[in-house]
Design an enzyme around this catalytic site. Structure first.
Site, mmCIF file in Angstrom:
data_model
loop_
_atom_site.group_PDB
_atom_site.id
_atom_site.type_symbol
_atom_site.label_atom_id
_atom_site.label_comp_id
_atom_site.label_asym_id
_atom_site.label_seq_id
_atom_site.Cartn_x
_atom_site.Cartn_y
_atom_site.Cartn_z
ATOM 1 N N GLU A 107 -3.717 -6.505 6.370
ATOM 2 C CA GLU A 107 -2.749 -6.367 7.579
ATOM 3 C C GLU A 107 -3.081 -7.820 8.517
ATOM 4 O O GLU A 107 -3.776 -7.605 9.866
ATOM 5 C CB GLU A 107 -3.107 -5.060 8.324
ATOM 6 C CG GLU A 107 -2.933 -3.875 7.754
ATOM 7 C CD GLU A 107 -2.323 -2.659 7.788
ATOM 8 O OE1 GLU A 107 -1.968 -2.331 9.495
ATOM 9 O OE2 GLU A 107 -2.201 -2.055 7.495
ATOM 10 N N GLY A 108 -3.092 -8.641 7.621
ATOM 11 C CA GLY A 108 -4.060 -9.668 8.472
ATOM 12 C C GLY A 108 -5.628 -10.786 8.271
ATOM 13 O O GLY A 108 -6.354 -9.754 8.445
ATOM 14 N N THR A 163 1.081 -1.629 -0.077
ATOM 15 C CA THR A 163 0.123 0.243 -0.240
ATOM 16 C C THR A 163 0.756 1.581 0.051
ATOM 17 O O THR A 163 1.976 0.715 0.620
ATOM 18 C CB THR A 163 -1.155 0.208 1.503
ATOM 19 O OG1 THR A 163 -1.718 -1.202 1.262
ATOM 20 C CG2 THR A 163 -1.833 1.327 1.086
ATOM 21 N N SER A 201 -8.890 -12.589 8.007
ATOM 22 C CA SER A 201 -9.998 -12.244 9.779
ATOM 23 C C SER A 201 -9.129 -13.716 10.259
ATOM 24 O O SER A 201 -9.039 -14.272 11.628
ATOM 25 C CB SER A 201 -11.147 -13.135 9.118
ATOM 26 O OG SER A 201 -11.880 -11.603 8.821
ATOM 27 N N ARG A 253 -3.468 -2.527 13.030
ATOM 28 C CA ARG A 253 -4.918 -3.307 12.976
ATOM 29 C C ARG A 253 -6.396 -2.310 13.502
ATOM 30 O O ARG A 253 -7.087 -2.602 13.273
ATOM 31 C CB ARG A 253 -4.955 -5.023 12.680
ATOM 32 C CG ARG A 253 -3.658 -5.827 12.445
ATOM 33 C CD ARG A 253 -3.591 -6.871 13.065
ATOM 34 N NE ARG A 253 -2.840 -8.127 12.250
ATOM 35 C CZ ARG A 253 -1.605 -8.244 12.600
ATOM 36 N NH1 ARG A 253 -2.063 -9.170 14.074
ATOM 37 N NH2 ARG A 253 -1.279 -9.731 11.921
HETATM 38 N N1 CAA Z 1 4.418 -8.387 19.320
HETATM 39 C C1 CAA Z 1 5.500 -8.278 19.926
HETATM 40 N N2 CAA Z 1 5.968 -9.962 19.292
HETATM 41 C C2 CAA Z 1 5.256 -10.936 18.952
HETATM 42 C C3 CAA Z 1 3.883 -10.552 18.696
HETATM 43 C C4 CAA Z 1 2.946 -9.429 19.128
HETATM 44 N N3 CAA Z 1 2.390 -8.404 17.812
HETATM 45 N N4 CAA Z 1 2.631 -11.314 18.008
HETATM 46 C C5 CAA Z 1 4.581 -11.939 18.189
HETATM 47 N N5 CAA Z 1 5.031 -12.246 18.288
HETATM 48 C C6 CAA Z 1 6.873 -13.008 18.761
HETATM 49 C C7 CAA Z 1 6.142 -13.866 19.766
HETATM 50 O O1 CAA Z 1 5.665 -13.678 20.950
HETATM 51 C C8 CAA Z 1 7.529 -14.950 19.673
HETATM 52 O O2 CAA Z 1 8.538 -14.794 20.100
HETATM 53 P P1 CAA Z 1 9.450 -15.955 20.617
HETATM 54 O O3 CAA Z 1 9.842 -16.545 19.618
HETATM 55 O O4 CAA Z 1 10.374 -14.951 21.603
HETATM 56 O O5 CAA Z 1 8.452 -16.225 22.289
HETATM 57 C C9 CAA Z 1 7.889 -14.802 18.254
HETATM 58 O O6 CAA Z 1 7.148 -13.246 17.655
HETATM 59 C C10 CAA Z 1 7.252 -15.725 16.810
HETATM 60 O O7 CAA Z 1 5.562 -15.790 17.543
HETATM 61 P P2 CAA Z 1 4.535 -16.552 17.126
HETATM 62 O O8 CAA Z 1 5.456 -18.563 17.358
HETATM 63 O O9 CAA Z 1 3.471 -16.637 17.290
HETATM 64 O O10 CAA Z 1 4.910 -17.005 14.900
HETATM 65 P P3 CAA Z 1 4.391 -17.356 13.547
HETATM 66 O O11 CAA Z 1 5.164 -17.489 13.184
HETATM 67 O O12 CAA Z 1 3.584 -19.144 14.953
HETATM 68 O O13 CAA Z 1 3.059 -16.307 13.201
HETATM 69 C C11 CAA Z 1 1.191 -15.036 12.494
HETATM 70 C C12 CAA Z 1 1.961 -15.571 14.007
HETATM 71 C C13 CAA Z 1 0.059 -14.637 13.434
HETATM 72 C C14 CAA Z 1 0.541 -16.167 11.928
HETATM 73 C C15 CAA Z 1 1.881 -13.903 11.577
HETATM 74 O O14 CAA Z 1 2.802 -14.464 11.116
HETATM 75 C C16 CAA Z 1 1.226 -13.114 11.372
HETATM 76 O O15 CAA Z 1 0.219 -12.164 12.371
HETATM 77 N N6 CAA Z 1 0.398 -12.817 10.169
HETATM 78 C C17 CAA Z 1 0.129 -12.351 9.373
HETATM 79 C C18 CAA Z 1 0.555 -11.011 8.851
HETATM 80 C C19 CAA Z 1 0.186 -10.043 8.006
HETATM 81 O O16 CAA Z 1 -0.855 -9.719 8.729
HETATM 82 N N7 CAA Z 1 0.191 -10.126 6.803
HETATM 83 C C20 CAA Z 1 -0.142 -9.099 6.273
HETATM 84 C C21 CAA Z 1 0.688 -8.322 6.071
HETATM 85 S S1 CAA Z 1 0.859 -6.126 5.576
HETATM 86 C C22 CAA Z 1 -0.363 -5.463 4.211
HETATM 87 O O17 CAA Z 1 -1.653 -6.855 4.334
HETATM 88 C C23 CAA Z 1 -0.176 -5.012 3.201
HETATM 89 C C24 CAA Z 1 -0.513 -3.206 3.477
HETATM 90 O O18 CAA Z 1 0.635 -2.443 2.846
HETATM 91 C C25 CAA Z 1 -0.706 -2.897 4.839
#
Ligand code: CAA
Length: 384
Positions: free
Chosen positions: A362-363, A157, A365, A242
Site C-alpha cells: 500500500e505504498g 491481496t 516507506s 494506509r
Molecule cells: N487523493 C486524491 N487525488 C490525489 C491523491 C490523493 N491521495 N494523490 C494525488 N492525487 C492527484 C493529484 O492531485 C494530481 O491531480 P491533478 O493532476 O489534477 O493535480 C494527480 O492525482 C496526480 O498526482 P501526482 O502528480 O502526485 O502523481 P504521481 O504520478 O507523481 O504519483 C505517487 C504519485 C505518490 C508516487 C503515487 O503513484 C503512489 O502513491 N504510488 C504508490 C502506489 C501504491 O501505494 N501501490 C501499492 C498498491 S496496493 C498493494 O500494495 C497490494 C494490496 O493488495 C494491498
C-alpha cells in the site's frame, strides 16, 4: 486536547478484543501453517458485521467511522496480521471505492454482497509498475457497450477468494495518470485468470496472487467513476488503506510488545529478572514510546478521514511511522527473548516476519516520504 475514545468506540474495541482473543488467538498459528484463513472465519467475521465496516446500513453494512474501523483492525492484528489485512483491504480499498465513486446501481449490486462476506480485492500493481502507478501497462479498450481489458497484475491481496476485483487499467496511455480508469471485475468473468499464490516471508495465511487479464470484457456499467478518474480513485482509496496498514502495524507491534514485557518479567539471568536490567528497560521504553507516537498519528489520520477532511499527508505519516515502528518493536521483542525469539515456538518470530511487508505494501516507506514531502512543499506546514 482530548484523545479519549468515545464510549461507543471503547465498546467496539472491547467487543472485538474479546472476540479476537477468544475465537482466533489459538487458531491463528494453524492458519499460518495451512497457508489460508478458513472460509468459516470469513463467514463468522461477516456475520459479526466486520465485512461491512465502511458500508452504510442501507446497503447492509454497519457504517463505522474510520477510528472505529482501525480499532477493529488493530485488535484483529494482535492475533492474526493475515486476517487483519484481509479485513482491511476488503473494507478500505475493496468496498470503499464502490461506496465513494460507484453508481447507485453498483452500490446496490455489490455492497450488500460484500457486507455478507463476498471478498473484495484491489488490483493496481503490475509486474513492472508498483510505486509508479501512472506507468501501469494494463489497458482497457472501449468496444461498443463493453471495455476489453488486457494485461497482468500482481500483489493482489485476497485474490484467491475474492468475489470482485477493482482493476485499474489505462484507457488512454498518452495521458499517463489521467488516462487510468477503474473497473469492477467479477471473479468468474471469462479471461480473468488467477495466477500463482506468492510464497511470502510472512502473512502466510493471507493470499497474494498475480492475475492475467486476457481480453476480459467488462460492461460499461461496471466502470467505476469516469474514464480517466482511476488514478484519483486509487489514491483516495489508498489514503484509507494506509491508515488500515498503520492499524495493522499497531496490532502486531502491540502484541510483540506485550509478549516481550511478559517474558522479561519471568526470565531470569545473572540472578535477576530481565525486566530489572537497564538495557531491557531501555528497550521497553523505546518500544512503548514509538507505539504511542504511532497510535497518535494513526488516530489523527483516522479522525481526519472520518470527518471528511483531506488526509493524504497524515495517512502517509501514520503508515510510515507505524510500519517502521512495527519493524523496530518486533525486532526488539525478539532481542528480549534471545534465542527463543528466533524459533517458531514463540510468537514474536511470526510477528517479526509479518511486520516487514508493512513498510512495502500500500505504498513503500519511500513513497510515503514522497507523499509527505510533496504535500508539505505544496501546502505548507499546517498547524497541528
Ligand atoms: N487523493 C486524491 N487525488 C490525489 C491523491 C490523493 N491521495 N494523490 C494525488 N492525487 C492527484 C493529484 O492531485 C494530481 O491531480 P491533478 O493532476 O489534477 O493535480 C494527480 O492525482 C496526480 O498526482 P501526482 O502528480 O502526485 O502523481 P504521481 O504520478 O507523481 O504519483 C505517487 C504519485 C505518490 C508516487 C503515487 O503513484 C503512489 O502513491 N504510488 C504508490 C502506489 C501504491 O501505494 N501501490 C501499492 C498498491 S496496493 C498493494 O500494495 C497490494 C494490496 O493488495 C494491498
Amino acid at each position: 486536547m482530548n484523545y479519549d475514545l468515545s464510549p461507543e468506540q471503547l465498546e467496539i474495541q472491547q467487543h472485538i478484543h474479546e472476540i479476537a482473543q477468544r475465537e482466533w488467538s489459538l487458531d491463528a498459528e494453524q492458519w499460518e501453517k495451512a497457508g489460508a484463513i478458513p472460509h468459516a472465519v470469513i463467514t463468522q467475521i461477516a456475520e459479526m458485521g466486520f465485512m461491512g465496516l465502511v458500508i452504510p446500513e442501507e446497503y447492509g453494512g454497519n457504517a463505522y467511522d474510520t477510528l472505529s474501523l482501525i480499532l477493529v483492525i488493530e485488535e484483529i492484528a494482535k492475533v492474526s496480521a493475515s486476517l487483519a489485512i484481509c479485513v482491511s483491504v476488503h473494507n478500505s480499498v475493496g468496498a470503499w471505492p464502490i461506496l465513494a465513486f460507484g453508481t447507485e446501481a453498483q452500490k446496490k449490486k455489490y455492497l450488500p454482497r460484500m457486507a455478507e462476506g463476498m471478498l473484495g480485492a484491489f488490483s493496481l500493481s503490475e509486474p513492472d509498475a508498483g510505486s509508479d502507478v501512472a506507468g501501469l501497462l494494463c489497458t482497457a479498450r472501449r468496444d461498443g457497450d463493453h471495455y476489453v481489458l488486457d494485461g497482468a497484475k500482481n500483489w493482489v491481496t485476497n485474490g484467491a477468494n475474492a468475489g470482485i476485483f477493482t482493476v485499474y487499467a489505462s484507457t488512454d496511455r498518452s495521458k499517463g495518470s489521467k488516462g487510468l480508469t477503474a473497473f469492477i471485475v467479477e471473479r468468474d468473468t471469462p479471461g480473468l485468470v488467477l495466477g500463482k499464490k506468492e510464497e511470502k516471508m510472512g502473512l502466510w495465511a493471507s493470499d497474494t496472487l498475480s492475475l492475467t487479464l486476457e481480453g476480459v470484457r467488462i460492461p460499461v456499467e461496471n466502470r467505476l467513476g469516469e474514464e480517466g478518474a482511476g488514478f484519483k480513485i486509487a489514491m483516495a482509496a489508498l489514503d484509507g488503506g494506509r491508515i488500515g496498514v498503520a492499524a495493522q502495524a499497531l496490532g502486531v507491534a502491540g502484541a510483540a510488545f506485550d509478549h516481550a514485557v511478559r517474558y522479561s518479567t519471568v526470565r531470569k539471568a545473572f540472578g535477576k529478572k530481565l525486566s530489572e536490567m537497564q538495557p531491557i528497560q531501555w528497550m521497553i521504553a523505546d518500544m512503548a514510546r514509538r507505539l504511542e507516537a504511532s497510535r497518535m498519528l494513526t488516530h489523527r489520520a483516522a479522525w481526519l478521514r472520518s470527518t471528511g477532511q483531506p488526509c493524504a499527508r497524515e495517512s502517509a505519516m501514520a503508515k510510515l511511522h507505524a510500519s517502521e515502528m512495527a519493524t523496530f518493536v518486533t525486532h526488539k521483542a525478539i532481542q528480549v527473548h534471545g534465542g527463543y525469539g528466533y524459533v517458531r515456538d514463540y510468537k514474536v518470530e511470526r510477528f517479526y516476519r509479518d511486520a516487514r511487508v508493512m513498510e512495502i505494501y500500500e505504498g513503500s516507506s519511500e513513497i510515503q516520504r514522497l507523499v509527505i514531502a510533496r504535500s508539505l512543499l505544496r501546502d505548507g506546514v499546517a498547524p497541528f
